[in-house]
Design a protein around this motif. Sequence first.
Motif, PDB file in Angstrom:
ATOM      1  N   LEU A  11       0.826  -1.210   0.000  1.00  0.00           N
ATOM      2  CA  LEU A  11       0.000   0.000   0.000  1.00  0.00           C
ATOM      3  C   LEU A  11       0.859   1.259   0.000  1.00  0.00           C
ATOM      4  N   SER A  12       0.320   2.314  -0.628  1.00  0.00           N
ATOM      5  CA  SER A  12       0.992   3.611  -0.574  1.00  0.00           C
ATOM      6  C   SER A  12       0.834   4.193   0.830  1.00  0.00           C
ATOM      7  N   PHE A  13       1.579   5.251   1.096  1.00  0.00           N
ATOM      8  CA  PHE A  13       1.493   5.900   2.404  1.00  0.00           C
ATOM      9  C   PHE A  13       0.069   6.357   2.699  1.00  0.00           C
ATOM     10  N   ARG A  14      -0.580   7.025   1.737  1.00  0.00           N
ATOM     11  CA  ARG A  14      -1.953   7.514   1.943  1.00  0.00           C
ATOM     12  C   ARG A  14      -2.932   6.356   2.113  1.00  0.00           C
ATOM     13  N   GLU A  15      -2.743   5.290   1.350  1.00  0.00           N
ATOM     14  CA  GLU A  15      -3.608   4.118   1.502  1.00  0.00           C
ATOM     15  C   GLU A  15      -3.453   3.527   2.903  1.00  0.00           C
ATOM     16  N   ARG A  16      -2.233   3.495   3.407  1.00  0.00           N
ATOM     17  CA  ARG A  16      -1.994   2.978   4.765  1.00  0.00           C
ATOM     18  C   ARG A  16      -2.734   3.826   5.799  1.00  0.00           C
ATOM     19  N   GLN A  17      -2.662   5.157   5.620  1.00  0.00           N
ATOM     20  CA  GLN A  17      -3.367   6.045   6.555  1.00  0.00           C
ATOM     21  C   GLN A  17      -4.855   5.768   6.539  1.00  0.00           C
ATOM     22  N   VAL A  18      -5.431   5.707   5.341  1.00  0.00           N
ATOM     23  CA  VAL A  18      -6.877   5.509   5.205  1.00  0.00           C
ATOM     24  C   VAL A  18      -7.285   4.150   5.762  1.00  0.00           C
ATOM     25  N   VAL A  19      -6.556   3.103   5.405  1.00  0.00           N
ATOM     26  CA  VAL A  19      -6.890   1.760   5.883  1.00  0.00           C
ATOM     27  C   VAL A  19      -6.834   1.695   7.404  1.00  0.00           C
ATOM     28  N   THR A  20      -5.798   2.259   7.986  1.00  0.00           N
ATOM     29  CA  THR A  20      -5.655   2.231   9.440  1.00  0.00           C
ATOM     30  C   THR A  20      -6.842   2.918  10.116  1.00  0.00           C
ATOM     31  N   LEU A  21      -7.191   4.104   9.638  1.00  0.00           N
ATOM     32  CA  LEU A  21      -8.309   4.835  10.250  1.00  0.00           C
ATOM     33  C   LEU A  21      -9.633   4.128  10.003  1.00  0.00           C
ATOM     34  N   LYS A  22      -9.824   3.574   8.792  1.00  0.00           N
ATOM     35  CA  LYS A  22     -11.058   2.832   8.492  1.00  0.00           C
ATOM     36  C   LYS A  22     -11.189   1.631   9.420  1.00  0.00           C
ATOM     37  N   GLU A  23     -10.103   0.898   9.582  1.00  0.00           N
ATOM     38  CA  GLU A  23     -10.142  -0.305  10.413  1.00  0.00           C
ATOM     39  C   GLU A  23     -10.316   0.038  11.895  1.00  0.00           C
ATOM     40  N   MET A  24     -10.005   1.272  12.257  1.00  0.00           N
ATOM     41  CA  MET A  24     -10.233   1.725  13.635  1.00  0.00           C
ATOM     42  C   MET A  24     -11.670   2.205  13.817  1.00  0.00           C
ATOM     43  N   ALA A  32     -11.594  12.049   5.971  1.00  0.00           N
ATOM     44  CA  ALA A  32     -11.363  13.139   5.019  1.00  0.00           C
ATOM     45  C   ALA A  32     -10.977  14.421   5.755  1.00  0.00           C
ATOM     46  N   ARG A  33     -11.698  14.720   6.824  1.00  0.00           N
ATOM     47  CA  ARG A  33     -11.367  15.925   7.605  1.00  0.00           C
ATOM     48  C   ARG A  33      -9.989  15.809   8.236  1.00  0.00           C
ATOM     49  N   ARG A  34      -9.713  14.666   8.806  1.00  0.00           N
ATOM     50  CA  ARG A  34      -8.443  14.476   9.517  1.00  0.00           C
ATOM     51  C   ARG A  34      -7.240  14.555   8.574  1.00  0.00           C
ATOM     52  N   LEU A  35      -7.391  14.006   7.359  1.00  0.00           N
ATOM     53  CA  LEU A  35      -6.272  13.963   6.419  1.00  0.00           C
ATOM     54  C   LEU A  35      -6.323  15.101   5.401  1.00  0.00           C
ATOM     55  N   ASN A  36      -7.312  15.965   5.551  1.00  0.00           N
ATOM     56  CA  ASN A  36      -7.476  17.094   4.639  1.00  0.00           C
ATOM     57  C   ASN A  36      -7.631  16.629   3.181  1.00  0.00           C
ATOM     58  N   LEU A  37      -8.510  15.636   2.998  1.00  0.00           N
ATOM     59  CA  LEU A  37      -8.824  15.088   1.688  1.00  0.00           C
ATOM     60  C   LEU A  37     -10.324  15.181   1.460  1.00  0.00           C
ATOM     61  N   SER A  38     -10.760  14.988   0.245  1.00  0.00           N
ATOM     62  CA  SER A  38     -12.196  14.929  -0.012  1.00  0.00           C
ATOM     63  C   SER A  38     -12.690  13.515   0.324  1.00  0.00           C
ATOM     64  N   PRO A  39     -13.954  13.380   0.701  1.00  0.00           N
ATOM     65  CA  PRO A  39     -14.498  12.045   0.974  1.00  0.00           C
ATOM     66  C   PRO A  39     -14.356  11.092  -0.220  1.00  0.00           C
ATOM     67  N   SER A  40     -14.486  11.608  -1.435  1.00  0.00           N
ATOM     68  CA  SER A  40     -14.350  10.728  -2.605  1.00  0.00           C
ATOM     69  C   SER A  40     -12.911  10.227  -2.756  1.00  0.00           C
ATOM     70  N   THR A  41     -11.933  11.051  -2.400  1.00  0.00           N
ATOM     71  CA  THR A  41     -10.530  10.612  -2.437  1.00  0.00           C
ATOM     72  C   THR A  41     -10.295   9.528  -1.396  1.00  0.00           C
ATOM     73  N   VAL A  42     -10.873   9.693  -0.214  1.00  0.00           N
ATOM     74  CA  VAL A  42     -10.748   8.670   0.834  1.00  0.00           C
ATOM     75  C   VAL A  42     -11.344   7.354   0.343  1.00  0.00           C
ATOM     76  N   ALA A  43     -12.527   7.412  -0.258  1.00  0.00           N
ATOM     77  CA  ALA A  43     -13.180   6.203  -0.776  1.00  0.00           C
ATOM     78  C   ALA A  43     -12.323   5.547  -1.858  1.00  0.00           C
ATOM     79  N   THR A  44     -11.751   6.358  -2.741  1.00  0.00           N
ATOM     80  CA  THR A  44     -10.890   5.834  -3.806  1.00  0.00           C
ATOM     81  C   THR A  44      -9.657   5.152  -3.228  1.00  0.00           C
ATOM     82  N   LEU A  45      -9.010   5.807  -2.272  1.00  0.00           N
ATOM     83  CA  LEU A  45      -7.826   5.228  -1.632  1.00  0.00           C
ATOM     84  C   LEU A  45      -8.154   3.908  -0.938  1.00  0.00           C
ATOM     85  N   PHE A  46      -9.293   3.880  -0.245  1.00  0.00           N
ATOM     86  CA  PHE A  46      -9.687   2.661   0.463  1.00  0.00           C
ATOM     87  C   PHE A  46      -9.972   1.533  -0.520  1.00  0.00           C
TER      88      PHE A  46
END
Length: 78
Positions: A11-24, A32-46
């Motif tokens: 996984l990329s660094f951003r994917e790791r961040q998203v996966v970790t937070l999702k799994e938590m 999205a708020r925490r990582l300063n991303l759009s919700p659609s970007t978070v969904a795409t990364l996940f």
Amino acid sequence: MNIEIRGVERLSFRERQVVTLKEMGYSTERIARRLNLSPSTVATLFNRARSKGYQVVIVIPGDSLGLFGSEEEEENES
């Protein structure tokens, strides 16, 4: 309790961040708020991370499940 993500090296660094937070248990919007991303970007990364394949393993010590009795009971049996 410990959480281990197997296959994280794929996984990329951003994917790791998203996966970790999702799994938590964080919501897409909160991530999205925490990582300063759009919700659609978070969904795409996940979804991209899921397609790369990773496995979440939760390690729970046996004594915390009450499977083996308490330490006090063990001392009384001695």
